[in-house]
Design an enzyme around this catalytic site. Structure first.
Site, PDB file in Angstrom:
ATOM      1  N   TYR A  67       0.828  -1.217   0.000  1.00  0.00           N
ATOM      2  CA  TYR A  67       0.000   0.000   0.000  1.00  0.00           C
ATOM      3  C   TYR A  67       0.858   1.262   0.000  1.00  0.00           C
ATOM      4  CZ  TYR A  67      -4.518  -2.163   0.034  1.00  0.00           C
ATOM      5  OH  TYR A  67      -5.629  -2.854  -0.367  1.00  0.00           O
ATOM      6  N   ARG A  70       1.735   1.752  -3.491  1.00  0.00           N
ATOM      7  CA  ARG A  70       0.583   2.245  -4.262  1.00  0.00           C
ATOM      8  C   ARG A  70       0.312   3.716  -3.953  1.00  0.00           C
ATOM      9  NH1 ARG A  70      -4.660  -0.936  -3.959  1.00  0.00           N
ATOM     10  NH2 ARG A  70      -5.094   0.278  -5.826  1.00  0.00           N
ATOM     11  N   ASN A 102     -13.288   3.112  -7.554  1.00  0.00           N
ATOM     12  CA  ASN A 102     -11.878   3.511  -7.436  1.00  0.00           C
ATOM     13  C   ASN A 102     -11.583   4.068  -6.050  1.00  0.00           C
ATOM     14  OD1 ASN A 102     -11.811   2.780 -10.070  1.00  0.00           O
ATOM     15  ND2 ASN A 102     -11.738   4.860 -10.884  1.00  0.00           N
ATOM     16  N   VAL A 103     -10.405   3.737  -5.570  1.00  0.00           N
ATOM     17  CA  VAL A 103      -9.994   4.219  -4.249  1.00  0.00           C
ATOM     18  C   VAL A 103      -8.932   5.312  -4.387  1.00  0.00           C
ATOM     19  CG1 VAL A 103     -10.519   2.009  -3.119  1.00  0.00           C
ATOM     20  CG2 VAL A 103      -8.211   2.404  -4.017  1.00  0.00           C
ATOM     21  N   HIS A 129     -15.618   1.195  -2.656  1.00  0.00           N
ATOM     22  CA  HIS A 129     -14.521   0.350  -2.162  1.00  0.00           C
ATOM     23  C   HIS A 129     -13.550   1.084  -1.237  1.00  0.00           C
ATOM     24  CE1 HIS A 129     -15.310  -2.571  -5.756  1.00  0.00           C
ATOM     25  NE2 HIS A 129     -16.189  -2.673  -4.796  1.00  0.00           N
ATOM     26  N   THR A 203     -14.907  -0.058 -16.252  1.00  0.00           N
ATOM     27  CA  THR A 203     -14.944  -1.180 -15.308  1.00  0.00           C
ATOM     28  C   THR A 203     -15.167  -2.484 -16.052  1.00  0.00           C
ATOM     29  OG1 THR A 203     -16.034  -2.188 -13.397  1.00  0.00           O
ATOM     30  CG2 THR A 203     -17.412  -0.756 -14.766  1.00  0.00           C
TER      31      THR A 203
END
Ligand code: OAD
Length: 255
Positions: A67, A70, A102-103, A129, A203
């Site tokens: 993470y 990311r 999307n995050v 999400h 998507t």
């Protein structure tokens, strides 16, 4: 104008209420890797192996290292013309509601920038999400912002901890096998059922319940417009399927 672009545009102009569902493809032109594309891999790990509560329980350091990577990668990305066109549509027309899987926070950035001093909230998405740049305590559940707070994942002892209860913080995203926030999900389905057009962009439409949101529009008698370079399980049910990148097509159909 390409006839399918013109048809999509006419349908969106005529719609009383529009819901938009976005996925990773909308951020592809911003440099964010999609989940199911080649670039989604990190050191040969697939996201499905690391984005789980079991992986975090087994090796929180490895999951945080991924993470942190990311956050570095995505923190340097900027909204593209697709995000901007969607933000403008939401700000200009009260009846456009944005829902995202999307995050990455790029819809939120576009909302702030396009609002230019106005209230950005009509363009803030329902985030099915979660948020990559949010933290949540694994123990007490308290949420905090992880933006500008670098994660030291060099050892278990240096991982971020909750200022209230001392338990480990985790990214505030929905992992595989976890339930979505029921309030956010209900709001997304309500918006979809009330819409006469659902615009689905970027998507693969294979992850449920998010991929079921457009079905609520169809069941209520509305129409689907799809933007994706490739066909998806929803394509056969789309009134208009536009094949190409979201950063080009969204500005073209949203005007
Ligand atoms: P995917 O990686 O599954 O799919 C990305 C889609 O974007 C594919 O259909 C591509 O064809 C399309 N695409 C690629 N480039 C594009 C472009 N330039 N413009 C438009 N479309 C493009 O990503 P999602 O569908 O978002 O969930 O994945 C859904 C969920 O699966 C994610 O939110 C994540 C993952 O499991 C969680 O983390 C809970």
């Amino acid at each position: 104008m390409n006839p399918t672009v013109a048809e999509a545009r006419a349908r969106l102009d005529a719609a009383r209420s529009v819901v938009v569902l976005t996925g990773a493809g909308v951020s592809a032109e911003s440099g964010v890797p999609t989940f199911r594309g080649e670039a989604g891999l990190w050191r040969s790990h697939r996201p499905e192996e690391l984005a789980t509560p079991q992986a975090f329980a087994r090796d929180a350091r490895l999951v945080w290292e991924w993470y942190a990577w990311r956050r570095d990668l995505i923190g340097a990305c900027r909204p593209n013309d697709g995000h901007r066109a969607l933000a403008r549509a939401c700000l200009d027309r009260e009846t456009v509601r944005l829902v995202t899987q999307n995050v990455d926070g790029l819809h939120e950035q576009a909302a702030e920038e396009e609002a230019a001093g106005r209230d950005p909230s009509p363009a803030l998405p329902l985030t099915l999400h979660g948020r990559l740049f949010g933290d949540r305590c694994r123990g007490c559940g308290i949420r905090s912002s992880g933006r500008g707070r670098p994660v030291d994942a060099s050892s278990f002892d240096t991982l971020p901890r909750c200022g209230t209860c001392g338990d480990l913080l985790r990214p505030d995203v929905v992992w595989f096998g976890e339930a979505l926030d029921p309030e956010v999900l209900d709001a997304a389905f309500a918006a979809a059922a009330a819409a006469d057009v659902c615009l689905v962009a970027g998507t693969s439409a294979v992850v449920h319940p998010a991929a079921s949101v457009p079905l609520a529009t169809l069941q209520a008698g509305g129409a689907l417009i799809e933007v994706n370079p490739e066909a998806t399980p929803l394509s056969a049910r789309a009134a208009v399927a536009l094949r190409g990148p979201a950063a080009d097509l969204l500005p073209a159909i949203l005007g």
